[in-house]
Design a protein around this motif. Structure first.
Motif, mmCIF file in Angstrom:
data_model
loop_
_atom_site.group_PDB
_atom_site.id
_atom_site.type_symbol
_atom_site.label_atom_id
_atom_site.label_comp_id
_atom_site.label_asym_id
_atom_site.label_seq_id
_atom_site.Cartn_x
_atom_site.Cartn_y
_atom_site.Cartn_z
ATOM 1 N N PRO A 118 -12.389 29.416 -103.621
ATOM 2 C CA PRO A 118 -12.252 28.392 -102.702
ATOM 3 C C PRO A 118 -13.862 27.851 -102.653
ATOM 4 C CG PRO A 118 -11.114 30.067 -101.580
ATOM 5 C CD PRO A 118 -11.688 30.555 -102.874
ATOM 6 N N GLN A 119 -14.070 26.302 -102.486
ATOM 7 C CA GLN A 119 -15.321 25.542 -102.268
ATOM 8 C C GLN A 119 -15.318 24.973 -100.744
ATOM 9 O OE1 GLN A 119 -15.736 23.145 -105.783
ATOM 10 N NE2 GLN A 119 -13.981 24.339 -106.859
ATOM 11 N N VAL A 120 -16.521 24.689 -100.406
ATOM 12 C CA VAL A 120 -17.143 23.896 -99.555
ATOM 13 C C VAL A 120 -17.847 22.988 -99.987
ATOM 14 C CG1 VAL A 120 -17.994 23.519 -97.163
ATOM 15 C CG2 VAL A 120 -16.480 25.569 -97.456
ATOM 16 N N ILE B 28 -7.970 22.965 -103.146
ATOM 17 C CA ILE B 28 -8.735 24.325 -103.337
ATOM 18 C C ILE B 28 -10.220 24.446 -102.588
ATOM 19 C CG2 ILE B 28 -7.826 24.184 -105.586
ATOM 20 C CD1 ILE B 28 -10.342 22.956 -106.596
ATOM 21 N N GLY B 29 -10.153 23.514 -101.597
ATOM 22 C CA GLY B 29 -11.430 23.768 -100.798
ATOM 23 C C GLY B 29 -11.567 22.715 -99.655
ATOM 24 N N VAL B 30 -12.832 22.577 -99.255
ATOM 25 C CA VAL B 30 -12.972 21.636 -98.316
ATOM 26 C C VAL B 30 -14.139 20.536 -98.617
ATOM 27 C CG1 VAL B 30 -13.743 21.276 -95.620
ATOM 28 C CG2 VAL B 30 -12.145 23.349 -96.456
ATOM 29 N N ALA B 31 -13.877 19.355 -98.072
ATOM 30 C CA ALA B 31 -14.934 18.477 -98.490
ATOM 31 C C ALA B 31 -15.633 18.234 -97.008
ATOM 32 C CB ALA B 31 -14.338 17.053 -98.755
ATOM 33 N N HIS B 32 -16.924 18.671 -96.813
ATOM 34 C CA HIS B 32 -17.653 18.358 -95.764
ATOM 35 C C HIS B 32 -17.986 16.909 -95.407
ATOM 36 C CE1 HIS B 32 -20.857 18.882 -92.684
ATOM 37 N NE2 HIS B 32 -20.480 20.094 -92.435
ATOM 38 N N GLU B 33 -17.636 16.544 -94.163
ATOM 39 C CA GLU B 33 -17.786 15.134 -94.153
ATOM 40 C C GLU B 33 -19.125 14.720 -93.967
ATOM 41 O OE1 GLU B 33 -15.195 13.602 -91.081
ATOM 42 O OE2 GLU B 33 -13.335 14.284 -91.901
ATOM 43 N N ALA B 34 -19.791 15.200 -93.158
ATOM 44 C CA ALA B 34 -21.299 14.953 -93.007
ATOM 45 C C ALA B 34 -22.310 15.317 -94.074
ATOM 46 C CB ALA B 34 -21.793 15.507 -91.487
ATOM 47 N N PRO B 35 -23.208 14.742 -94.419
ATOM 48 C CA PRO B 35 -24.145 15.060 -95.425
ATOM 49 C C PRO B 35 -25.079 16.237 -94.945
ATOM 50 C CG PRO B 35 -24.918 12.999 -94.452
ATOM 51 C CD PRO B 35 -23.467 13.310 -93.838
ATOM 52 N N PRO C 237 -24.909 19.474 -92.896
ATOM 53 C CA PRO C 237 -24.048 20.216 -91.795
ATOM 54 C C PRO C 237 -24.957 21.024 -90.608
ATOM 55 C CG PRO C 237 -23.892 20.939 -94.181
ATOM 56 C CD PRO C 237 -25.133 20.053 -93.986
ATOM 57 N N THR C 238 -24.143 21.195 -89.718
ATOM 58 C CA THR C 238 -24.548 21.977 -88.696
ATOM 59 C C THR C 238 -23.706 23.295 -88.580
ATOM 60 O OG1 THR C 238 -22.676 21.497 -87.018
ATOM 61 C CG2 THR C 238 -24.544 19.933 -87.163
ATOM 62 N N VAL C 239 -24.232 24.294 -87.894
ATOM 63 C CA VAL C 239 -23.607 25.589 -88.003
ATOM 64 C C VAL C 239 -22.083 25.544 -87.501
ATOM 65 C CG1 VAL C 239 -23.708 27.955 -86.809
ATOM 66 C CG2 VAL C 239 -25.845 26.949 -87.458
ATOM 67 N N ASP C 240 -21.853 24.803 -86.653
ATOM 68 C CA ASP C 240 -20.397 24.661 -86.257
ATOM 69 C C ASP C 240 -19.583 24.061 -87.258
ATOM 70 O OD1 ASP C 240 -21.006 25.986 -83.843
ATOM 71 O OD2 ASP C 240 -21.169 24.007 -82.614
ATOM 72 N N SER C 241 -20.274 22.797 -87.777
ATOM 73 C CA SER C 241 -19.172 22.094 -88.898
ATOM 74 C C SER C 241 -19.314 22.997 -89.999
ATOM 75 C CB SER C 241 -20.023 20.818 -88.994
ATOM 76 O OG SER C 241 -21.316 20.900 -89.816
ATOM 77 N N LEU C 242 -20.038 23.582 -90.583
ATOM 78 C CA LEU C 242 -19.990 24.599 -91.617
ATOM 79 C C LEU C 242 -19.126 25.811 -91.257
ATOM 80 C CD1 LEU C 242 -20.553 24.800 -94.765
ATOM 81 C CD2 LEU C 242 -22.988 25.923 -94.111
ATOM 82 N N SER C 243 -19.169 26.253 -90.319
ATOM 83 C CA SER C 243 -18.458 27.495 -89.910
ATOM 84 C C SER C 243 -17.070 27.037 -89.816
ATOM 85 C CB SER C 243 -18.971 27.914 -88.345
ATOM 86 O OG SER C 243 -17.802 28.909 -88.165
ATOM 87 N N ALA C 244 -16.672 25.579 -89.493
ATOM 88 C CA ALA C 244 -15.214 25.152 -89.391
ATOM 89 C C ALA C 244 -14.775 25.192 -90.742
ATOM 90 C CB ALA C 244 -15.294 23.895 -88.641
ATOM 91 N N ALA C 245 -15.576 24.585 -91.692
ATOM 92 C CA ALA C 245 -15.292 24.333 -92.974
ATOM 93 C C ALA C 245 -14.987 25.651 -93.561
ATOM 94 C CB ALA C 245 -16.429 23.641 -93.583
ATOM 95 N N LEU C 246 -15.735 26.354 -93.509
ATOM 96 C CA LEU C 246 -15.747 27.946 -93.884
ATOM 97 C C LEU C 246 -14.280 28.456 -93.400
ATOM 98 C CD1 LEU C 246 -19.163 29.655 -94.007
ATOM 99 C CD2 LEU C 246 -17.740 28.988 -96.025
ATOM 100 N N THR C 247 -13.888 28.383 -92.312
ATOM 101 C CA THR C 247 -12.541 28.714 -91.780
ATOM 102 C C THR C 247 -11.700 28.250 -92.497
ATOM 103 O OG1 THR C 247 -13.526 28.990 -89.504
ATOM 104 C CG2 THR C 247 -11.264 28.724 -89.716
ATOM 105 N N ALA C 248 -11.726 26.907 -92.668
ATOM 106 C CA ALA C 248 -10.484 26.653 -93.719
ATOM 107 C C ALA C 248 -10.500 27.018 -94.958
ATOM 108 C CB ALA C 248 -10.717 24.767 -93.611
ATOM 109 N N ALA C 249 -11.917 26.978 -95.660
ATOM 110 C CA ALA C 249 -12.010 27.356 -97.040
ATOM 111 C C ALA C 249 -11.495 28.824 -97.453
ATOM 112 C CB ALA C 249 -13.298 27.234 -97.709
#
Length: 415
Positions: free
Chosen positions: A327-329, A349-356, A358-370
């Motif tokens: 899986p990818q972020v 197959i992964g997550v597209a992080h919307e903001a260029p 990341p914050t700890v919270d946004s990347l943590s949420a993306a990792l949860t999905a990935a």
């Protein structure tokens, strides 16, 4: 058959050419590569056993400053690269039968091929720079299009004008020195009407992406059988698979404070973190044993042993992670990266992080999905569709061409 391959760009532009060179050599061709003089590219081509001729300035000297390159930098670099191609390729192509050009708008390559009577192929790793009635062009240095202009045909004509402003004077000066007539549409002249797309069909479908007669070969993957370093291997064996975080050849474009953000986000998900140093020079934020920093390694082997791959969305990294079934972020920053991010999300197959950034919270949420089981299952399913024969397909196409060609017809005017 003798083939000259040339590029100027990041590792994602150089490594595919090494893959094509290996495939050509295996089919009996003689190959040379003209590429930037960066040390890591020299080492890469040496590992592939491919003779290299240095071309232009080092890429790192251009992109690894304290700030991203400006439009002024682009207008200074463009004619420098054109002049370097005329000088370097004219000597390196002597005795060759074909010339394949990739990377940053390789103006000058087709012209050398024309003068020497060689077959010329323009290859790209995505379609964003290819004219299309369905999509507008991407951003390019120069006079921007009016914000209220929506006609794609007009927008692509204006894109061609920007390319002319960057490369036209230097290109036509070089052509005049070779006794060739001027070109009034540099972009279309460089692209030809039948470029090759060296991208995986699953990850980057070509249907409807361009008005040109595209030859879709599949990605040019350089086989890598190097073992992982012993200390990295030990780290991987010491616990659950870590999250890999790397931004490749991105330097000034890497997200601010990404090492700390990624480390904290990984820890929030109960995961160890593996930082790839790269050109952004990522480093551990503390001396905890749940974080490891690695230099240049075999991604093909490594990605099969990590829980997720957090990266910028380069073509090579996206393809390597997809092939590994991991899986990818994707945190896209520039150029084609947003498309790769969107495609990863679209395929599941992964997550597209919307903001260029990341914050700890946004990347943590993306990792949860990935890291969700369904994402890993889907990544493994899609990995079985990723082709590994693209370089061989392209090599066979080249070898099936006539050994030499008559001088090509120079297109005059916009289509």
């Amino acid at each position: 058959m003798r083939v000259l391959l040339t590029t100027w760009g990041s590792r994602g532009d150089v490594e595919p050419l090494a893959g094509l060179a290996v495939a050509l050599r295996e089919l009996g061709a003689e190959v040379r590569v003209c590429a930037p003089p960066d040390e890591e590219f020299t080492a890469l081509l040496a590992r592939a056993g491919v003779p290299r001729v240095p071309l232009g300035p080092s890429v790192r000297s251009v992109v690894a400053g304290p700030r991203p390159p400006t439009a002024k930098d682009a207008f200074r670099l463009a004619p420098e690269l054109v002049a370097a191609r005329f000088e370097t390729l004219t000597a390196a192509a002597e005795g060759s039968d074909a010339l394949v050009a990739t990377g940053l708008m390789p103006a000058g390559a087709r012209d050398v091929a024309e003068k020497l009577g060689l077959r010329y192929v323009l290859a790209c790793f995505h379609t964003l720079g290819l004219p299309s009635r369905h999509f507008p062009p991407g951003r390019r240095p120069g006079t921007p299009s009016p914000q209220d202009e929506t006609d794609n045909r007009v927008l692509w004509e204006q894109d061609a004008q920007r390319v002319n402003a960057l490369y036209g004077e230097a290109l036509n000066s070089g052509r005049a020195a070779l006794g060739l007539p001027p070109v009034d549409n540099v972009r279309d002249h460089v692209l030809t009407d039948r470029p090759w797309l060296a991208a995986d069909p699953t990850l980057w479908p070509s249907r409807g992406r361009t008005d040109l007669d595209l030859v879709h070969t599949g990605a040019w993957i350089l086989p890598d059988d190097r073992p992982l370093p012993a200390d990295l291997d030990a780290f991987l064996d010491a616990g659950e698979p870590p999250v890999y975080v790397g931004f490749g050849s991105m330097a000034s474009h890497a997200p601010e404070d990404i090492a700390r953000v990624a480390t904290e986000a990984g820890r929030a998900r109960g995961r160890r973190v593996l930082l790839a140093r790269g050109w952004a020079d990522l480093a551990a934020v503390d001396d905890s044993d749940d974080c490891f920093v690695v230099g240049e390694v075999n991604q093909q082997a490594l990605f099969r042993r990590v829980a997720a791959v957090v990266h910028h969305g380069g073509a090579g990294t996206t393809t390597a992670a997809a092939l590994a079934g991991t899986p990818q972020v994707v945190v896209p920053r520039i150029a084609d990266q947003p498309y790769w991010a969107g495609r990863v999300a679209e395929l599941g197959i992964g997550v597209a992080h919307e903001a260029p950034t990341p914050t700890v919270d946004s990347l943590s949420a993306a990792l949860t999905a990935a890291l969700a089981p369904e994402t890993r299952t889907r990544a493994r399913e899609v990995s079985g569709t990723i082709r590994t024969d693209g370089a061989t397909v392209a090599a066979k196409l080249l070898l099936d061409m006539p050994l030499r060609d008559h001088p090509v017809q120079v297109p005059q005017g916009n289509p």
